[in-house]
Scaffold this active site. Structure first.
Site, PDB file in Angstrom:
ATOM      1  CG  ASN A  86       5.361   2.347   7.742  1.00  0.00           C
ATOM      2  OD1 ASN A  86       4.882   3.475   7.679  1.00  0.00           O
ATOM      3  ND2 ASN A  86       5.249   1.472   6.763  1.00  0.00           N
ATOM      4  CD  GLU A 128       5.682  -8.714   7.660  1.00  0.00           C
ATOM      5  OE1 GLU A 128       5.419  -9.816   8.170  1.00  0.00           O
ATOM      6  OE2 GLU A 128       6.503  -8.529   6.758  1.00  0.00           O
ATOM      7  CB  ILE A 151      -0.976   0.013   1.200  1.00  0.00           C
ATOM      8  CG1 ILE A 151      -1.952   1.193   1.062  1.00  0.00           C
ATOM      9  CG2 ILE A 151      -0.243  -0.011   2.521  1.00  0.00           C
ATOM     10  CD1 ILE A 151      -3.144   1.103   1.994  1.00  0.00           C
ATOM     11  CB  ALA A 152       2.486   3.239  -1.871  1.00  0.00           C
ATOM     12  CE1 TYR A 193      -1.460   1.047   6.973  1.00  0.00           C
ATOM     13  CE2 TYR A 193       0.515   0.432   8.169  1.00  0.00           C
ATOM     14  CZ  TYR A 193      -0.106   0.781   6.992  1.00  0.00           C
ATOM     15  OH  TYR A 193       0.606   0.870   5.834  1.00  0.00           O
TER      16      TYR A 193
END
Length: 152
Positions: free
Chosen positions: A113, A108, A74-75, A119
């Site tokens: 991060n 993960e 995901i970005a 999240y």
């Protein structure tokens, strides 16, 4: 599909810090997309699926297996971060996963991060740790954290 792969590759190169070597190459991406139950989503700066030819602000690559969905990648383009794009993209992933029959979704990430707060805000909980999983270009190591969220 090749145009979308080009878009994903461009977003990945802009978004992932090369120090950690997390970006996939074109072959890895293409091979993954050829596997059953693997899909991608693109999102524009307005939080919608971009029309063909329009610029995407982010992407997610997910895989469904036996009632579970995994976010493989995901970005969000750095120019569009902190504008709700990541939240909108993950919510799209949740809806798609539910449609495919998933009861839980996993992801993960590196322990350092900065997306961790996103999240957790969206309901993911840390459920595991892989010690020294990631290795940086200079040889330093950092743990991976596995997260899960119940969808149903």
């Amino acid at each position: 599909m090749n145009d979308d792969i080009d878009t994903i590759m461009t977003l990945m190169e802009a978004s992932f810090d090369p120090v950690w070597g997390e970006a996939w190459n074109r072959r890895q991406l293409s091979d993954s997309l050829s596997m059953p139950h693997t899909q991608y989503s693109l999102i524009d700066a307005g939080g919608n699926c971009p029309p063909v030819g329009d610029k995407a602000a982010g992407f997610a690559l997910t895989k469904y297996v036996a009632g579970e969905e995994e976010v493989l990648l995901i970005a969000v383009d750095p120019a569009h971060r902190s504008k709700g794009i990541g939240s909108a993209l993950l919510r799209q992933c949740f809806q798609s996963a539910i449609t495919r029959g998933a009861e839980r979704i996993f992801l993960e990430m590196r322990d350092n991060n900065t997306a961790r707060s996103l999240y957790e805000r969206l309901g993911f909980e840390a459920i595991g740790r892989r010690k020294d999983y990631y290795t940086s270009a200079n040889g330093s190591r950092i743990d991976a954290i596995t997260f899960a969220k119940t969808l149903l």
